[in-house]
Write a protein that holds these residues in place. Structure first.
Motif, PDB file in Angstrom:
ATOM      1  N   GLN A 108      12.141   9.109   3.790  1.00 43.04           N
ATOM      2  CA  GLN A 108      11.660  10.364   4.345  1.00 43.04           C
ATOM      3  C   GLN A 108      10.844  11.189   3.355  1.00 43.04           C
ATOM      4  OE1 GLN A 108      15.684  11.470   6.212  1.00 43.04           O
ATOM      5  NE2 GLN A 108      14.235  12.408   7.607  1.00 43.04           N
ATOM      6  N   THR A 109      10.958  10.875   2.066  1.00 48.95           N
ATOM      7  CA  THR A 109      10.183  11.627   1.071  1.00 48.95           C
ATOM      8  C   THR A 109       8.747  11.118   0.942  1.00 48.95           C
ATOM      9  OG1 THR A 109      10.877  10.174  -0.773  1.00 48.95           O
ATOM     10  CG2 THR A 109      12.268  12.081  -0.285  1.00 48.95           C
ATOM     11  N   ILE A 110       8.399  10.060   1.686  1.00 46.61           N
ATOM     12  CA  ILE A 110       7.019   9.550   1.636  1.00 46.61           C
ATOM     13  C   ILE A 110       6.086  10.648   2.145  1.00 46.61           C
ATOM     14  CG2 ILE A 110       5.423   7.802   2.481  1.00 46.61           C
ATOM     15  CD1 ILE A 110       7.784   5.927   2.854  1.00 46.61           C
ATOM     16  N   PRO A 111       5.148  11.101   1.324  1.00 50.24           N
ATOM     17  CA  PRO A 111       4.289  12.226   1.717  1.00 50.24           C
ATOM     18  C   PRO A 111       3.245  11.854   2.763  1.00 50.24           C
ATOM     19  CG  PRO A 111       3.622  11.385  -0.424  1.00 50.24           C
ATOM     20  CD  PRO A 111       4.868  10.643  -0.050  1.00 50.24           C
ATOM     21  N   GLY A 112       2.694  12.876   3.420  1.00 50.80           N
ATOM     22  CA  GLY A 112       1.715  12.681   4.480  1.00 50.80           C
ATOM     23  C   GLY A 112       0.497  11.866   4.092  1.00 50.80           C
ATOM     24  N   PRO A 113      -0.098  12.085   2.895  1.00 50.57           N
ATOM     25  CA  PRO A 113      -1.278  11.297   2.519  1.00 50.57           C
ATOM     26  C   PRO A 113      -1.033   9.791   2.471  1.00 50.57           C
ATOM     27  CG  PRO A 113      -1.090  13.224   1.121  1.00 50.57           C
ATOM     28  CD  PRO A 113       0.174  13.178   1.948  1.00 50.57           C
ATOM     29  N   VAL A 114       0.198   9.377   2.128  1.00 49.41           N
ATOM     30  CA  VAL A 114       0.523   7.947   2.114  1.00 49.41           C
ATOM     31  C   VAL A 114       0.572   7.409   3.540  1.00 49.41           C
ATOM     32  CG1 VAL A 114       2.241   6.220   1.467  1.00 49.41           C
ATOM     33  CG2 VAL A 114       1.787   8.147  -0.054  1.00 49.41           C
ATOM     34  N   ILE A 115       1.302   8.125   4.397  1.00 49.83           N
ATOM     35  CA  ILE A 115       1.399   7.719   5.801  1.00 49.83           C
ATOM     36  C   ILE A 115       0.027   7.753   6.455  1.00 49.83           C
ATOM     37  CG2 ILE A 115       2.423   8.240   8.038  1.00 49.83           C
ATOM     38  CD1 ILE A 115       4.368   7.186   5.936  1.00 49.83           C
ATOM     39  N   ALA A 169       0.826  -1.206   0.000  1.00 55.98           N
ATOM     40  CA  ALA A 169       0.000   0.000   0.000  1.00 55.98           C
ATOM     41  C   ALA A 169       0.863   1.260   0.000  1.00 55.98           C
ATOM     42  CB  ALA A 169      -0.927  -0.007   1.217  1.00 55.98           C
ATOM     43  N   ILE A 170       1.940   1.242   0.795  1.00 54.80           N
ATOM     44  CA  ILE A 170       2.842   2.391   0.845  1.00 54.80           C
ATOM     45  C   ILE A 170       3.497   2.625  -0.520  1.00 54.80           C
ATOM     46  CG2 ILE A 170       5.028   3.233   1.802  1.00 54.80           C
ATOM     47  CD1 ILE A 170       4.243   1.927   4.446  1.00 54.80           C
ATOM     48  N   VAL A 171       3.962   1.544  -1.151  1.00 52.37           N
ATOM     49  CA  VAL A 171       4.602   1.660  -2.465  1.00 52.37           C
ATOM     50  C   VAL A 171       3.605   2.181  -3.504  1.00 52.37           C
ATOM     51  CG1 VAL A 171       5.660   0.369  -4.355  1.00 52.37           C
ATOM     52  CG2 VAL A 171       6.309  -0.126  -1.986  1.00 52.37           C
ATOM     53  N   THR A 172       2.380   1.652  -3.490  1.00 55.11           N
ATOM     54  CA  THR A 172       1.360   2.077  -4.441  1.00 55.11           C
ATOM     55  C   THR A 172       1.017   3.556  -4.263  1.00 55.11           C
ATOM     56  OG1 THR A 172       0.389  -0.143  -4.416  1.00 55.11           O
ATOM     57  CG2 THR A 172      -0.960   1.624  -5.315  1.00 55.11           C
ATOM     58  N   GLY A 173       0.786   3.958  -3.007  1.00 52.14           N
ATOM     59  CA  GLY A 173       0.480   5.357  -2.733  1.00 52.14           C
ATOM     60  C   GLY A 173       1.632   6.275  -3.092  1.00 52.14           C
ATOM     61  N   TYR A 174       2.849   5.797  -2.857  1.00 53.01           N
ATOM     62  CA  TYR A 174       4.037   6.598  -3.163  1.00 53.01           C
ATOM     63  C   TYR A 174       4.177   6.809  -4.666  1.00 53.01           C
ATOM     64  CZ  TYR A 174       8.901   8.178  -2.891  1.00 53.01           C
ATOM     65  OH  TYR A 174      10.048   8.923  -2.977  1.00 53.01           O
ATOM     66  N   VAL A 175       3.946   5.754  -5.453  1.00 53.38           N
ATOM     67  CA  VAL A 175       4.019   5.861  -6.910  1.00 53.38           C
ATOM     68  C   VAL A 175       2.987   6.867  -7.424  1.00 53.38           C
ATOM     69  CG1 VAL A 175       3.641   4.628  -9.092  1.00 53.38           C
ATOM     70  CG2 VAL A 175       4.976   3.553  -7.271  1.00 53.38           C
ATOM     71  N   LEU A 176       1.760   6.788  -6.896  1.00 50.40           N
ATOM     72  CA  LEU A 176       0.722   7.734  -7.298  1.00 50.40           C
ATOM     73  C   LEU A 176       1.109   9.160  -6.912  1.00 50.40           C
ATOM     74  CD1 LEU A 176      -2.053   8.351  -8.463  1.00 50.40           C
ATOM     75  CD2 LEU A 176      -3.052   7.816  -6.220  1.00 50.40           C
ATOM     76  N   ALA A 177       1.704   9.325  -5.717  1.00 51.36           N
ATOM     77  CA  ALA A 177       2.137  10.651  -5.286  1.00 51.36           C
ATOM     78  C   ALA A 177       3.210  11.211  -6.222  1.00 51.36           C
ATOM     79  CB  ALA A 177       2.667  10.583  -3.851  1.00 51.36           C
TER      80      ALA A 177
END
Length: 423
Positions: free
Chosen positions: A331-338, A192-200
């Motif tokens: 650390q670049t993972i944005p807030g909406p993903v977290i 889920a984190i990887v998927t959300g990160y790619v979309l971001a």
């Protein structure tokens, strides 16, 4: 035909051990990294201390108790309370972590000589289940705010891009936990984190400048603790929750591996190891540790209980901590993903508290149980605070103390046969 069981002390060939260790590392990775990201700190030090803590655990338990020590969620709410105070920062929380670790060690000594029955007196299931549920319920607003789906001090307006990333991350985590199979079923949060990160990235919400500037090799950021009574007082109640969680994990793991780990190597050894790991994390600038249910789930699915495999996962975590570009990328993972992952994770923590009440078969026809759960819930969620020192005591911390006081009073009432339902 059932798969072969690889027992705790058995050695695994290196070609099989590496992917099995990777699986354990991935299982804990998503949840463990969320904690430092919630505190806006570099996850490298956390990955390092989680790995070291796990190796310490294996050493103290003589390699007889398979467990991975990851970041504890029980301390998130108290830490956010501390770092939200203008006169304090994260270093004050570190002093509280060390005190909490010391409590683990003291309780380990008490268990060594007096057993564990006294815990049900201090925090019986009717109170403990509510306290555990409060950990998740209290953090629900934090997940929504970090995800950018509500207006907050960080996000002055709701951005449709943030909402899209939040929802995609959340839906992948939810349906992945239900639909994924085999190895993927173990890491739905990571997927889920990887998927959300790619979309971001596609929506241009990620800035890769820190990754470009980061070196390939970097020493994790260490921080020194500051000891302050107000901060320690806020942190300590969470240690009682972790102790109960630890006991539950050892009982569950015992059932999985077919051995009584509470007796051998002994609950006092496993809790002592957890306490030493938490204290060491506090001295180095990391977060408190706890035995991870995710890794217990991996053992249940794979039927591989080898401590060698878990030790390999700990070593991999330590290695990753020194790869500067990789930790900068995290650390670049944005807030909406977290926020999207946290939305499910915090809900699961709340549900685990309810599960504790169900599995303990708490009898709510008895007035004391109904009163305990009710008062703990309402105290934690009401917003009531007790102004002790510069930091108010509220939420889960206050609810835990109130639950303990009530539990002890009810115990005395039962002891002297004063209850109206005594037969």
């Amino acid at each position: 035909m059932q798969r072969e069981i690889i027992q705790v002390e058995e050695k695994v060939p290196i070609l099989k051990s590496i992917p099995l260790s990777l699986q354990h590392m991935f299982a804990m990775f998503g949840a463990s990294v969320i904690v430092p990201l919630t505190f806006h700190m570099n996850p490298a030090i956390v990955l390092l201390m989680n790995g070291i803590g796990t190796l310490i655990f294996i050493l103290i338990t003589k390699g007889k108790a398979p467990a991975y020590l990851g970041s504890s969620f029980a301390f998130i709410a108290p830490v956010l309370l501390i770092i939200g105070n203008k006169s304090m920062n994260y270093q004050y929380a570190l002093g509280g972590f060390i005190a909490a670790g010391a409590v683990f060690c003291i309780v380990a000594l008490i268990i060594r000589f007096f057993g564990i029955k006294w815990i049900d007196v201090v925090l019986p299931p009717a109170a403990m289940g509510a306290v555990v549920a409060l950990i998740g319920l209290e953090l629900a607003g934090t997940a929504a705010q970090s995800g950018g789906i509500v207006v907050s001090d960080t996000y002055k307006s709701i951005d449709p891009k943030f909402v899209a990333v939040f929802l995609v991350t959340l839906l992948v985590a939810v349906f992945g936990s239900v639909l994924f199979r085999k190895f993927f079923a173990v890491i739905p949060l990571l997927i889920a984190i990887v998927t959300g990160y790619v979309l971001a990235c596609i929506l241009h919400l990620v800035d890769f400048t820190p990754v470009q500037q980061a070196p390939w090799f970097a020493i994790p950021n260490f921080s020194a603790p500051i000891f302050d009574w107000d901060a320690i007082r806020i942190i300590l109640p969470a240690s009682l929750v972790v102790i109960s969680e630890h006991i539950g994990h050892q009982l569950v793991t015992s059932k999985i591996v077919g051995r009584d780990l509470v007796k051998d190597p002994g609950l006092h050894r496993t809790l002592l190891a957890d306490g030493i790991s938490t204290m060491l994390s506090g001295f180095c600038g990391s977060v408190p540790t706890t035995t991870y249910g995710e890794n217990i789930g991996v053992m249940a699915i794979t039927r591989v209980y080898s401590v060698q495999v878990i030790g390999g996962a700990a070593i991999l975590s330590i290695i990753i901590a020194f790869i500067g570009k990789l930790t900068a990328l995290i650390q670049t993972i944005p807030g909406p993903v977290i926020g999207g992952v946290s939305f499910l994770l915090y809900g699961m923590i709340a549900a685990s508290g309810i599960r504790l009440l169900v599995e303990a078969k708490v009898d709510y026809s008895r007035s004391r149980n109904l009163a305990l759960t009710s008062v703990v819930f309402i105290t934690g969620l009401s917003g009531v605070s007790v102004p002790l020192g510069s930091v108010p005591l509220r939420g889960m911390a206050l609810a835990t103390i109130v639950g303990m006081i009530l539990s002890l009073l009810f115990y005395l009432i039962d002891y002297f046969h004063l209850a109206n339902d005594y037969e």
